[in-house]
Design an enzyme around this catalytic site. Structure first.
Site, PDB file in Angstrom:
ATOM      1  N   LYS A 135       0.821  -1.218   0.000  1.00  0.00           N
ATOM      2  CA  LYS A 135       0.000   0.000   0.000  1.00  0.00           C
ATOM      3  C   LYS A 135       0.855   1.269   0.000  1.00  0.00           C
ATOM      4  O   LYS A 135       0.344   2.377  -0.168  1.00  0.00           O
ATOM      5  CB  LYS A 135      -0.953  -0.013   1.193  1.00  0.00           C
ATOM      6  CG  LYS A 135      -1.995  -1.123   1.090  1.00  0.00           C
ATOM      7  CD  LYS A 135      -2.822  -1.262   2.358  1.00  0.00           C
ATOM      8  CE  LYS A 135      -3.852  -2.372   2.202  1.00  0.00           C
ATOM      9  NZ  LYS A 135      -3.258  -3.708   1.957  1.00  0.00           N
TER      10      LYS A 135
ATOM     11  N   SER B 168      -3.831 -12.311   9.765  1.00  0.00           N
ATOM     12  CA  SER B 168      -3.231 -11.358  10.701  1.00  0.00           C
ATOM     13  C   SER B 168      -4.334 -10.498  11.307  1.00  0.00           C
ATOM     14  O   SER B 168      -5.463 -10.460  10.801  1.00  0.00           O
ATOM     15  CB  SER B 168      -2.206 -10.473   9.982  1.00  0.00           C
ATOM     16  OG  SER B 168      -2.825  -9.742   8.935  1.00  0.00           O
TER      17      SER B 168
END
Length: 355
Positions: free
Chosen positions: A158, A199
């Site tokens: 990102k 996660s």
């Protein structure tokens, strides 16, 4: 609930990679290693993988006392001979970090501490900036001051052409690390992740919860895609990169093709539900991209087929612009700071002359 290797491979639609960087006998035996964010999903797995290599000393640093307690307890049970020091501190507090370097002769730093939740960081840009940018700045400065051998920062895809506060802060942090490598005897490098399966804050726990509640599963857009990797692949990539790092690199795992989020939802549903559940599309949120890119074209990645890695050249940044933002950040409103972060992270002035 954990998934088998076969189930994980079914979910992401590819074979899980086992990296094979050459490990010299006793490569870490005499090393004191600092892991920031050691209680997090990635940080704790890095600790597990490092402990298998029997370093001289592991220093677990994090601000969540319960998560640090849990990983310390686990490592003590599984690796009873491993020397471990657990420190509660915050990378946003320069004095917390300085005390660690002053007391222990740190050889290697794995910088995993970060705020990573995209929508939450859109609402809290100063927190994202303070933790991801200032924390990296403080830590890298001190690593240089105390002559650490290697500094590996964990980043995200990102950070490439970022559209979110989280991505922008990680992009700026990447340039801070690249800048430091240009001047320091310490080898600074970055490892860039795709989405890490299961996660904290990822889609897998969300979908699992929604399936247990009988649906519906919520997906942003039917065409949205992401690169996915397992927790073990992510931590393995970090450790492997640290064994071959020379300084100034960006390391990215070869994760194959992007996967549609809706496909992940459907595969999980098939594994966890005995009946079809509905899927609803709730629209792309602020800061999110439809598709991610792993590297800038200017980073000139070279694929190491044997190691399943792409290795690129990290791009340095405009230090004066970063310092200016450091002094001005507190004065901005959330909206103004978001604008400044994105502008700094995306402007051609923040990248080096290869652009």
């Amino acid at each position: 609930m954990s998934f088998s290797k076969g189930e994980l491979e079914h979910i992401i639609g590819r074979e899980i990679k086992t990296l094979r960087a050459p490990v010299l006998p006793n490569a870490l035996s005499y090393k004191t290693i600092l892991i920031t964010g050691a209680g997090g999903t990635i940080g704790s797995e890095i600790c597990r993988q490092l402990a298998r290599l029997e370093p001289r000393h592991l220093i677990l640093f994090g601000h969540g006392e319960n998560s640090i307690y849990e990983i310390t307890k686990e490592l003590a049970r599984r690796f009873p001979k491993q020397k471990i020091t657990s420190i509660i501190g915050d990378v946003q507090h320069q004095e917390d970090i300085r005390r660690v370097f002053a007391e222990y002769a740190v050889d290697i730093v794995y910088h995993a501490a970060a705020h990573k939740h995209v929508p939450l960081m859109e609402q809290n840009p100063y927190v994202a900036y303070s933790n991801n940018v200032l924390g990296t700045k403080y830590l890298s400065n001190l690593a240089d001051d105390y002559a650490v051998e290697k500094f590996i920062m964990i980043s995200t895809d990102k950070a490439v052409a970022p559209t979110s506060v989280m991505g922008a802060t990680k992009r700026i942090a990447e340039t801070i690390v690249a800048n430091k490598n240009e001047k320091s005897k310490t080898s600074f490098a970055t490892v860039r992740f795709g989405n890490v399966l299961d996660s904290r804050g990822s889609v897998i726990p969300l979908f699992r919860e929604q399936i247990m509640l009988g649906g519906p599963l919520t997906v942003t857009h039917p065409e949205m895609t992401r690169y996915f990797m397992t927790i073990e692949e992510a931590a393995n990539l970090v450790v492997e990169a640290s064994l071959i790092v020379k300084g100034g690199e960006i390391f990215v795992l070869d994760m194959g093709a992007e996967v549609k989020i809706v496909d992940i939802a459907e595969r999980l549903m098939a594994l966890l539900s005995d009946k079809p559940l509905s899927i609803t599309f709730n629209g792309i949120r602020t800061g999110e991209k439809m598709h991610e890119v792993l590297m800038e074209e200017a980073e000139r990645a070279v694929k190491d087929t044997d190691l399943h890695l792409f290795i690129g050249k990290a791009l340095t940044g405009n230090e004066l612009a970063i310092e200016y933002l450091t002094h001005q950040a507190k004065k901005y409103t959330n909206r103004e700071l978001r604008k400044e972060l994105l502008q700094l992270a995306n402007t051609t002035n923040v990248l080096n002359e290869v652009l």
